[in-house]
Scaffold this active site. Structure first.
Site, PDB file in Angstrom:
ATOM      1  N   ASP A   1      46.889  36.136  43.620  1.00 37.84           N
ATOM      2  CA  ASP A   1      46.104  35.690  42.334  1.00 37.84           C
ATOM      3  C   ASP A   1      46.163  36.852  41.172  1.00 37.84           C
ATOM      4  O   ASP A   1      44.973  36.994  40.776  1.00 37.84           O
ATOM      5  CB  ASP A   1      44.524  35.162  42.802  1.00 37.84           C
ATOM      6  CG  ASP A   1      44.150  34.179  41.534  1.00 37.84           C
ATOM      7  OD1 ASP A   1      44.947  33.713  40.722  1.00 37.84           O
ATOM      8  OD2 ASP A   1      42.998  33.865  41.740  1.00 37.84           O
TER       9      ASP A   1
ATOM     10  N   HIS B   1      35.161  32.013  36.265  1.00 41.47           N
ATOM     11  CA  HIS B   1      35.891  32.896  37.026  1.00 41.47           C
ATOM     12  C   HIS B   1      37.500  32.119  37.500  1.00 41.47           C
ATOM     13  O   HIS B   1      37.080  30.995  38.345  1.00 41.47           O
ATOM     14  CB  HIS B   1      34.980  33.176  38.384  1.00 41.47           C
ATOM     15  CG  HIS B   1      35.629  33.830  39.610  1.00 41.47           C
ATOM     16  ND1 HIS B   1      35.360  33.990  40.620  1.00 41.47           N
ATOM     17  CD2 HIS B   1      36.712  34.631  39.315  1.00 41.47           C
ATOM     18  CE1 HIS B   1      36.000  34.707  41.331  1.00 41.47           C
ATOM     19  NE2 HIS B   1      36.947  35.202  40.889  1.00 41.47           N
TER      20      HIS B   1
ATOM     21  N   HIS C   1      40.054  41.404  37.805  1.00 40.15           N
ATOM     22  CA  HIS C   1      39.722  42.254  39.003  1.00 40.15           C
ATOM     23  C   HIS C   1      40.914  42.131  40.145  1.00 40.15           C
ATOM     24  O   HIS C   1      40.604  42.511  41.073  1.00 40.15           O
ATOM     25  CB  HIS C   1      38.328  42.014  39.640  1.00 40.15           C
ATOM     26  CG  HIS C   1      38.032  40.368  39.797  1.00 40.15           C
ATOM     27  ND1 HIS C   1      37.122  39.852  39.210  1.00 40.15           N
ATOM     28  CD2 HIS C   1      39.025  39.429  40.359  1.00 40.15           C
ATOM     29  CE1 HIS C   1      37.142  38.639  39.676  1.00 40.15           C
ATOM     30  NE2 HIS C   1      38.172  38.421  40.435  1.00 40.15           N
TER      31      HIS C   1
ATOM     32  N   HIS D   1      33.263  43.405  42.094  1.00 44.35           N
ATOM     33  CA  HIS D   1      33.470  42.088  41.164  1.00 44.35           C
ATOM     34  C   HIS D   1      32.772  41.185  41.550  1.00 44.35           C
ATOM     35  O   HIS D   1      32.741  39.992  40.709  1.00 44.35           O
ATOM     36  CB  HIS D   1      35.018  41.773  41.528  1.00 44.35           C
ATOM     37  CG  HIS D   1      35.397  40.813  42.414  1.00 44.35           C
ATOM     38  ND1 HIS D   1      34.921  41.444  43.867  1.00 44.35           N
ATOM     39  CD2 HIS D   1      36.017  39.795  42.873  1.00 44.35           C
ATOM     40  CE1 HIS D   1      35.507  40.442  44.650  1.00 44.35           C
ATOM     41  NE2 HIS D   1      36.045  39.399  44.307  1.00 44.35           N
ATOM     42  N   GLY D   2      31.836  41.116  42.681  1.00 37.57           N
ATOM     43  CA  GLY D   2      30.817  40.113  43.108  1.00 37.57           C
ATOM     44  C   GLY D   2      30.017  40.441  44.242  1.00 37.57           C
ATOM     45  O   GLY D   2      30.255  41.574  44.599  1.00 37.57           O
TER      46      GLY D   2
END
Length: 399
Positions: free
Chosen positions: A84, A180, A248, A299-300
């Site tokens: 991705d 996102h 990211h 990133h999370g």
């Protein structure tokens, strides 16, 4: 489950000392860090040309490489970025007079249905597209995707740094749209073309890979703008430019070194939205990470459970309706029941701990929180509004 001490170094005994790669885990002793994820960091550190692996506090195991890590090497490895390419988070200011979650949730468009340049030529969302579509890739345009991708209407909660928030034209109570998503099938195609010939090996022609990679990064950013525009027109406000848009999943060349990020946001003086869960705040931070952290931040929240575990445990503890309305009062639009359980808040680490670890290691300063109002995952095709929408599409002869 292992708990790693902050800033602990893990030299590889199998590598000559003068060429040893290091692994640094930026987490506190109480943070939830899986031993399997740390083991993956060591496997990456043992690759030819690898220099340093910086593991963020949201670290968790991934397919072939850890998620939540910035990996520096003299050699470019496409598999360290993953499929991705260009996945990231953008934040858009929203101007709405009233934000009633129940009403807005019913008005979200079907973001599983791609926009087609010819069939949907009259869609006003196209106005955000300036110039050509990167790589000419028209498949999946304007779609959010599955997994942990989402589009969320949120309001600004606690403001920790009013001056910084003011520079972004944000104040407590303001509304924002958080998107996102990534490059959909484009990044997957790029990685597949490499792995079919070279497996997990390095890119034989880094320049050629980077050219395709950069197109996927641009595509992901454009798609986030398209998604935001589609939602804006559906909810009744004008599309806006993002106040931040950070990727990211990417690789960049810094001083002759390839810095691979997989689930790690650029943290060199940039503003970053670190996503929480559907039932917790997210954090807008000012990132100031140095080279020992791979110029990166988390990133999370990072997964705590595998999808299979989250599905099994979630079904034993929660009903579908419990997961569609969070303890914060927000709504989750998701017609895929399995995905609801896989993405339940309990499947993730505590976002507060992730942020605390970044602060403790002087990697980021919290600016503000965002509080979810409506989180879109997939269309709820069982709702009346979505049934009407499908009927209208059928009347127009659209699939």
């Amino acid at each position: 489950m292992s708990q790693q001490h902050s800033r602990q170094e893990f030299p590889l005994p199998s590598t000559p000392a003068e060429e040893s790669a290091t692994v640094t885990v930026f987490a506190s002793p109480t943070s939830w860090i899986e031993s399997d994820a740390v083991a993956q960091c060591h496997q990456v550190a043992a690759l030819d040309g690898m220099m340093h692996v910086a593991a963020m506090p949201d670290l968790h195991p991934g397919k072939g490489a850890p998620i939540g890590a910035a990996m520096s090497s003299a050699i470019l490895y496409p598999f360290l970025v993953g499929s991705d390419i260009g996945c990231g988070i953008a934040v858009f200011p929203v101007k709405l007079k009233r934000a009633v979650p129940e009403k807005l949730a019913a008005r979200f468009p079907d973001l599983d249905r791609a926009l087609h340049p010819e069939r949907d030529a009259d869609d006003p969302a196209w106005a955000v597209v300036k110039g050509d579509i990167p790589a000419g890739h028209v498949e999946g345009l304007g779609t959010v995707g599955r997994g942990n991708h989402f589009v969320e209407l949120a309001r600004i909660g606690t403001v920790f740094e009013p001056d910084h928030a003011g520079r972004l034209d944000l104040a407590a109570g303001d509304l924002v749209l958080i998107v996102h998503s990534g490059s959909r099938g484009l990044g997957e195609r790029i990685l597949r073309e490499h792995t079919e010939v070279h497996g997990a090996g390095p890119a034989p022609d880094p320049g050629a890979y980077l050219a395709m990679h950069d197109e996927a990064v641009r595509w992901g950013s454009l798609n986030r703008r398209l998604l935001a525009a589609r939602v804006a027109y559906a909810l009744g406000f004008e599309p806006t430019e993002p106040i931040l848009d950070q990727c990211h999943n990417l690789v960049e060349l810094r001083d002759g070194i390839y810095l691979h990020r997989k689930g790690a946001a650029p943290g060199d003086g940039r503003d970053v939205l670190i996503a929480g869960t559907r039932g917790t705040p997210s954090y807008l931070v000012a990132a100031h990470a140095g080279p020992d952290a791979g110029h990166s931040v988390a990133h999370g929240a990072g997964r705590k459970m595998s999808r299979a575990d989250a599905l099994r445990r979630g079904r034993a503890k929660h009903t579908v309706e419990e997961l569609r309305r969070t303890p914060m009062g927000s709504l989750v639009v998701c017609g895929d029941r399995q995905l609801l359980f896989e993405e339940a808040p309990a499947a993730y680490k505590r976002i507060e701990q992730v942020i605390a670890d970044l602060v403790d290691h002087d990697l980021a300063t919290p600016v503000a929180t965002t509080i979810p109002l409506v989180t879109y995952k997939t269309p709820d095709l069982g709702s009346a509004s979505q049934r009407d929408h499908r009927d209208q599409r059928r009347k127009r002869g659209r699939p």
